[in-house]
Design an enzyme around this catalytic site. Structure first.
Site, PDB file in Angstrom:
ATOM      1  N   ARG A  93      -9.964   0.982 -10.836  1.00  0.00           N
ATOM      2  CA  ARG A  93     -10.251   0.026  -9.763  1.00  0.00           C
ATOM      3  C   ARG A  93     -11.593   0.418  -9.141  1.00  0.00           C
ATOM      4  NH1 ARG A  93      -4.282   0.708  -8.626  1.00  0.00           N
ATOM      5  NH2 ARG A  93      -3.341  -1.367  -8.676  1.00  0.00           N
ATOM      6  N   ASN A 113       1.657  -6.798 -10.538  1.00  0.00           N
ATOM      7  CA  ASN A 113       1.753  -6.937  -9.077  1.00  0.00           C
ATOM      8  C   ASN A 113       1.377  -8.364  -8.657  1.00  0.00           C
ATOM      9  OD1 ASN A 113       2.089  -4.195  -9.313  1.00  0.00           O
ATOM     10  ND2 ASN A 113       0.045  -3.678  -8.588  1.00  0.00           N
ATOM     11  N   ASP A 114       0.221  -8.810  -9.139  1.00  0.00           N
ATOM     12  CA  ASP A 114      -0.204 -10.164  -8.787  1.00  0.00           C
ATOM     13  C   ASP A 114       0.526 -11.219  -9.611  1.00  0.00           C
ATOM     14  OD1 ASP A 114      -2.019 -10.140  -6.592  1.00  0.00           O
ATOM     15  OD2 ASP A 114      -3.441  -9.053  -7.852  1.00  0.00           O
ATOM     16  N   ARG A 125       3.030 -10.309  -2.060  1.00  0.00           N
ATOM     17  CA  ARG A 125       3.391  -8.956  -2.486  1.00  0.00           C
ATOM     18  C   ARG A 125       3.479  -7.975  -1.325  1.00  0.00           C
ATOM     19  NH1 ARG A 125      -1.922  -7.080  -6.005  1.00  0.00           N
ATOM     20  NH2 ARG A 125      -1.355  -4.974  -5.446  1.00  0.00           N
ATOM     21  N   HIS A 156       0.832  -1.215   0.000  1.00  0.00           N
ATOM     22  CA  HIS A 156       0.000   0.000   0.000  1.00  0.00           C
ATOM     23  C   HIS A 156       0.861   1.257   0.000  1.00  0.00           C
ATOM     24  CE1 HIS A 156      -3.714  -2.043   0.487  1.00  0.00           C
ATOM     25  NE2 HIS A 156      -3.292  -2.679   1.553  1.00  0.00           N
ATOM     26  N   CYS A 185      -0.739  -2.834 -16.479  1.00  0.00           N
ATOM     27  CA  CYS A 185      -1.309  -1.857 -15.551  1.00  0.00           C
ATOM     28  C   CYS A 185      -0.816  -2.062 -14.119  1.00  0.00           C
ATOM     29  CB  CYS A 185      -2.832  -1.866 -15.601  1.00  0.00           C
ATOM     30  SG  CYS A 185      -3.561  -3.410 -15.049  1.00  0.00           S
ATOM     31  N   GLU A 204      -3.010 -12.077 -14.504  1.00  0.00           N
ATOM     32  CA  GLU A 204      -2.409 -12.018 -13.160  1.00  0.00           C
ATOM     33  C   GLU A 204      -2.014 -13.402 -12.664  1.00  0.00           C
ATOM     34  OE1 GLU A 204      -4.418  -8.527 -10.780  1.00  0.00           O
ATOM     35  OE2 GLU A 204      -5.986  -9.818 -11.590  1.00  0.00           O
ATOM     36  N   ARG A 244     -12.273  -2.113 -14.404  1.00  0.00           N
ATOM     37  CA  ARG A 244     -12.081  -3.476 -13.896  1.00  0.00           C
ATOM     38  C   ARG A 244     -13.240  -3.821 -12.971  1.00  0.00           C
ATOM     39  NH1 ARG A 244      -6.981  -4.922 -10.307  1.00  0.00           N
ATOM     40  NH2 ARG A 244      -8.115  -3.789  -8.706  1.00  0.00           N
TER      41      ARG A 244
HETATM   42  C1  PEP Z   1      -1.950  -6.005 -10.394  1.00  0.00           C
HETATM   43  O1  PEP Z   1      -2.153  -7.047  -9.757  1.00  0.00           O
HETATM   44  O2  PEP Z   1      -0.877  -5.769 -10.984  1.00  0.00           O
HETATM   45  C2  PEP Z   1      -2.985  -4.966 -10.474  1.00  0.00           C
HETATM   46  C3  PEP Z   1      -2.839  -3.926 -11.268  1.00  0.00           C
HETATM   47  O3  PEP Z   1      -4.065  -5.103  -9.665  1.00  0.00           O
HETATM   48  P1  PEP Z   1      -4.089  -4.750  -8.083  1.00  0.00           P
HETATM   49  O4  PEP Z   1      -2.802  -4.066  -7.756  1.00  0.00           O
HETATM   50  O5  PEP Z   1      -5.293  -3.910  -7.884  1.00  0.00           O
HETATM   51  O6  PEP Z   1      -4.209  -6.116  -7.475  1.00  0.00           O
HETATM   52 MG    MG Z   2      -4.139  -7.526  -9.063  1.00  0.00          MG
END
Ligand code: PEP
Ligand code: MG
Length: 557
Positions: free
Chosen positions: A287, A435-436, A446, A185, A483, A412, A323
């Site tokens: 989001r 990220n995921d 993460r 975060h 993204c 993801e 999304r």
């Molecule tokens: C990701 O997982 O890269 C993503 C953009 O979604 P979030 O960070 O909202 O899980």
């Molecule tokens: Mg994600």
């Protein structure tokens, strides 16, 4: 001069004084007994007097009701009965001053709380005065977001979303946390606010309030008490960074003119305004979770339509990729009625929640379609956490039936990248959530500071999956964007374009640096760099290759 090392998650250099953030003050202990009770009473009196003076000063700096409240709290700190009670506890019961203050306040606290009404509401003020005196005596920071009265470098163990809500970006020069990883975060928030940030930086909290530090949010270093030459160098780099970032036009271009859409990640209508102001070409990730958080029942259709329309209205002629709800795992929603799971990140989350509550997805798709109808925004829709070609086909069919086109998926889950041809055949487009995807590819949470090297978006293993997806997209003629946080890193942005990604979506503050990095390199050079990065042995090696190939990064990071 001492250097602390962490992970740079939001670029920029800054020099400033530290203020530490702690969530709550730990109750002081009743021992050990003070060696010199008379001196301890002196310390106590000084702490009370300093706190009174500080509160009076704060009262004088404001006016109206705020001044009245602060004057009243200054009077509490100056109360002679309280000072006498605490002093007696030191001399008669051999308590350390901090404990004596705690106990002296406890008597007042009980009386106020018992009185009810207006007086009971003053308990929080009394606790604030007590905490200020006790923190002074213990030499620890005050609980809560710091407010030293000047801009500062915030140091914390970690920041939860609730803590960051009250942060003032105009006075927070940089953020340093002991915990957290590149996609925590703190990292996402710092990037969104354009504040340099270093996470996973052990030992940071032992830097006393007021100490000068030089923070490099690109390299991940914190220099404690820097010398003048370091201060000068940091100031030069801050100026160079500002000069290197040009204006953003919504389309990124390599030096030889190859185009890539530069889009923004947003969460609400205010974010949309910031995205447009920063020159984004549209939105690559909207989001929608914010509408659903903290609720016991899902938002009604009309409320959703209004919220989406407030975003679409600002996006005439621009793409907005919405999304659908990404709930579960770290974003549990009470109304979904999910069973507790031993492994939430591998559980019922994202699109998987639609199996349990199909009507929530159906209603959201209807709301997006209704909000988009008749408007001038180019509305795209995609689902999070898709795992198989069948899931992709099911979602896209449902979105098309609701009148939404193009419809796509987030990539993801590693299996989707590995079966990209089958999955992308079912969709109009794909957007890679690095990220995921990184979390699942490297089997590393993460949010974990300890695993931050593994969750680095520079991991060649993650980039191989990006490459597979981009290649399948090119063969099938499906746009493939990125993204996740990776898209906002100027060096990685070049690598992603070299891998064949067609759009980059990021926090609006990163657009200028990404645009400048792309403009510094030909497409052929980006492709060549991407090939070498894929073959790198480690995330650090991959980042080094980019640093060597892209001299502009020295001024952007
Ligand atoms: C990701 O997982 O890269 C993503 C953009 O979604 P979030 O960070 O909202 O899980
Ligand atoms: Mg994600």
């Amino acid at each position: 001069m001492r250097e602390l090392r962490g992970i740079g998650v939001s670029a920029g250099t800054v020099v400033g004084p530290v203020a530490r953030f702690v969530r709550e003050l730990v109750e002081p202990l009743a021992g050990p007994a003070p060696a010199d009770p008379a001196a301890e009473v002196g310390r106590l009196a000084a702490a009370l007097a300093e706190t009174t003076a500080e509160l009076e000063q704060r009262a004088a700096a404001v006016s109206g009701p705020a001044a009245e409240v602060l004057e009243a709290t200054a009077l509490m700190a100056a109360d002679p009965g309280l000072a006498d009670g605490a002093a007696a506890a030191v001399t008669d019961r051999a308590l350390p001053a901090a404990r004596a203050v705690w106990e002296a306040f406890a008597g007042y606290r009980e009386a106020l709380a018992g009185a009810g009404g207006y007086l009971a509401a003053r308990v929080a003020d009394l606790d604030d005065v007590r905490d200020r005196v006790v923190a002074r005596l213990l030499g620890v920071p005050l609980p809560g977001v710091p407010d030293p009265g000047h801009p500062y470098v915030l140091i914390a163990a970690d920041l939860a979303p609730a803590d960051t809500a009250t942060l003032r970006p105009d006075v927070v020069l940089a953020i340093v946390t002991e915990q957290g990883g590149p996609t925590s975060h703190t990292a996402i928030l710092a990037n969104a606010l354009g504040i340099p940030a270093v996470v996973a930086c052990p030992g940071a909290l032992s830097t006393a309030d007021g100490t000068t530090v030089a923070v490099d949010g690109g390299a991940g270093s914190v220099i404690v008490q820097p010398g003048q030459s370091t201060v000068d160098e940091y100031r030069r780099r801050t100026a160079a960074r500002a000069a290197a970032r040009g204006t953003v036009t919504g389309v990124g271009r390599t030096a030889d003119g190859a185009e890539v859409a530069l889009l923004a990640n947003i969460g609400d209508a205010a974010g949309m305004a910031a995205a447009m102001a920063a020159g984004a070409g549209g939105v690559g990730l909207f989001r929608t979770e914010f509408l659903f958080l903290d609720r016991n029942i899902p938002p009604r259709l009309a409320e959703q339509v209004a919220a989406y329309r407030a975003v679409f209205e600002q996006a005439a002629g621009h793409r907005v990729v919405v999304r659908t709800l990404d709930a579960g795992a770290d974003k549990p929603l009470p109304f979904l009625g999910l069973e507790p799971e031993p492994n939430p990140a591998l559980g019922v989350r994202g699109l998987r929640t639609a199996v349990i509550r199909p009507e929530i997805l159906a209603e959201q798709l209807d709301a997006i379609a209704e909000a988009a109808a008749g408007g001038a925004a180019d509305v795209w829709v995609m689902a999070p956490m898709v795992s198989t070609p069948d899931e992709a086909a099911e979602f896209v069919g449902q979105a098309h039936a609701a009148g939404l086109r193009p419809a796509g998926i987030m990539v993801e889950v590693p299996a989707v990248a590995l079966t990209a041809t089958a999955c992308l055949s079912e969709v109009d487009f794909a957007s890679i959530g690095t990220n995921d995807l990184g979390q699942y590819a490297l089997a590393a949470d993460r949010q974990s500071a300890a695993l931050a090297t593994l969750t680095s978006p520079w991991q060649p293993g993650l980039l191989q999956l990006v490459a597979l997806t981009a290649r399948a997209g090119a063969e099938l003629g499906r746009p493939v964007g990125v993204c996740g946080e990776a898209a906002g890193d100027p060096g990685l942005a070049v690598v992603l374009v070299g891998l064949g990604v067609t759009s980059l979506s990021m926090t609006p503050r990163s657009l200028a640096a990404v645009s400048a990095a792309l403009a510094s390199v030909d497409l052929a050079a980006a492709r060549e760099l991407a090939a070498r990065v894929l073959a790198a042995r480690s995330a650090d090696d991959a980042r080094e290759l980019a640093r060597a190939a892209l001299p502009i990064l020295a001024d952007l990071a």
